[in-house]
Design an enzyme around this catalytic site. Structure first.
Site, short mmCIF file in Angstrom:
data_model
loop_
_atom_site.label_atom_id
_atom_site.label_comp_id
_atom_site.label_asym_id
_atom_site.label_seq_id
_atom_site.Cartn_x
_atom_site.Cartn_y
_atom_site.Cartn_z
N HIS A 152 0.56 -5.43 2.63
CA HIS A 152 1.47 -4.71 3.75
C HIS A 152 2.92 -4.91 3.76
O HIS A 152 3.17 -6.33 3.10
CB HIS A 152 0.85 -4.87 5.20
CG HIS A 152 -0.70 -4.59 5.16
ND1 HIS A 152 -1.15 -3.13 5.50
CD2 HIS A 152 -1.84 -4.93 4.96
CE1 HIS A 152 -2.27 -3.18 5.29
NE2 HIS A 152 -2.81 -4.27 4.93
N HIS A 154 0.80 -1.18 0.10
CA HIS A 154 -0.04 0.13 -0.02
C HIS A 154 0.84 1.35 -0.17
O HIS A 154 1.94 1.14 0.37
CB HIS A 154 -0.89 -0.09 1.23
CG HIS A 154 -0.12 0.26 2.54
ND1 HIS A 154 0.26 1.26 3.04
CD2 HIS A 154 0.05 -0.57 3.37
CE1 HIS A 154 0.81 1.23 3.97
NE2 HIS A 154 0.81 -0.08 4.44
N PHE A 184 0.45 -8.00 13.53
CA PHE A 184 0.07 -7.30 14.79
C PHE A 184 1.35 -7.08 15.69
O PHE A 184 1.99 -7.81 16.12
CB PHE A 184 -1.03 -8.33 15.42
CG PHE A 184 -1.33 -7.62 16.68
CD1 PHE A 184 -2.30 -6.53 16.85
CD2 PHE A 184 -1.47 -8.55 18.00
CE1 PHE A 184 -2.63 -6.21 18.07
CE2 PHE A 184 -1.61 -7.75 19.11
CZ PHE A 184 -2.41 -6.75 19.05
N GLU A 225 -1.42 -6.73 7.99
CA GLU A 225 -0.02 -6.60 8.54
C GLU A 225 0.04 -7.07 9.69
O GLU A 225 -0.81 -7.66 10.34
CB GLU A 225 0.06 -5.03 8.62
CG GLU A 225 1.23 -4.51 9.41
CD GLU A 225 2.60 -4.94 8.42
OE1 GLU A 225 2.94 -6.02 8.13
OE2 GLU A 225 3.11 -4.11 7.83
N ARG A 282 -6.02 1.12 4.15
CA ARG A 282 -4.79 1.85 3.57
C ARG A 282 -4.35 0.73 2.34
O ARG A 282 -4.26 1.27 1.27
CB ARG A 282 -3.53 1.91 4.39
CG ARG A 282 -2.99 0.67 5.21
CD ARG A 282 -2.09 0.92 6.18
NE ARG A 282 -1.35 0.28 6.88
CZ ARG A 282 -1.90 -0.51 8.04
NH1 ARG A 282 -2.96 -0.24 8.52
NH2 ARG A 282 -1.20 -1.50 8.64
#
Length: 200
Positions: free
Chosen positions: A155, A9, A88, A86, A60
């Site tokens: 991500h 992104h 954590f 993404e 995103r």
């Protein structure tokens, strides 16, 4: 032979603020939207006709994909799945990265951000791979080996785990892999799942 294209992104608000983002749902910045447009223009110039797209459930990535598809002027099925989220970051989410280095030291923060096994108060990259790679095999690569051109927008770390699997990087090698925002990674893959070529 089909193509698998991976795109991280565009710049998010917390990328700009140098904060650990993880699962926190933050939007793109204006620069991030421009990066998404750039990725779309690169892919438009390449002439790839996509059959399906995958993204995470975080805004995103969703917004980046939407911009890319607008530039490509195409409507294709879009599959959103949390498996592509993404990693954590747990207690680190929202913290400034430079401030975190001051508190814990550069070396340990580097390990938290880049190592395969060491979790940063949340998921390690290994934990992330344990959800991304099964989804990659079950859904994304199934489409590719069926001859479909697939676009994946996700991500930095979810894509690192996928790249690690595709390119057979070791835990040591993956520490040096950085996925830049808005730059398409293009893989040519045959019907047996073998990578024939890659380019950025």
């Amino acid at each position: 032979m089909a193509k698998l294209v991976l795109v991280r992104h565009g710049q998010s608000l917390w990328n700009l603020q140098n904060r650990f983002t993880g699962w926190t749902d933050v939007p793109l910045t204006e620069k991030g939207r421009e990066e998404a447009k750039f990725a779309g223009e690169v892919l438009k110039y390449s002439g790839i006709a996509f059959d399906v797209a995958y993204t995470s459930v975080l805004i995103r990535a969703i917004e980046t994909l939407e911009i890319i598809l607008q530039v490509l002027d195409t409507e294709i099925p879009v599959i959103r799945d949390a498996a592509l989220n993404e990693r954590f970051y747990g207690d680190l989410q929202g913290l400034n990265k430079d401030r975190t280095r001051e508190i814990y030291g550069k070396e340990i923060v580097h390990l938290w951000r880049r190592s395969y096994h060491i979790p940063p108060h949340g998921e390690s990259l290994e934990d992330t791979a344990n959800r991304t790679v099964p989804f990659l095999k079950r859904a994304i690569l199934q489409d590719v080996t069926d001859g479909r051109n697939v676009l994946v927008v996700a991500h930095g770390n979810s894509l690192r785990s996928i790249v690690m699997y595709l390119e057979k990087y070791s835990p040591e090698e993956i520490m040096n892999v950085e996925i830049p925002t808005g730059i398409p990674y293009v893989y040519d893959i045959d019907r047996n799942g073998k990578i024939l070529s890659k380019r950025f």
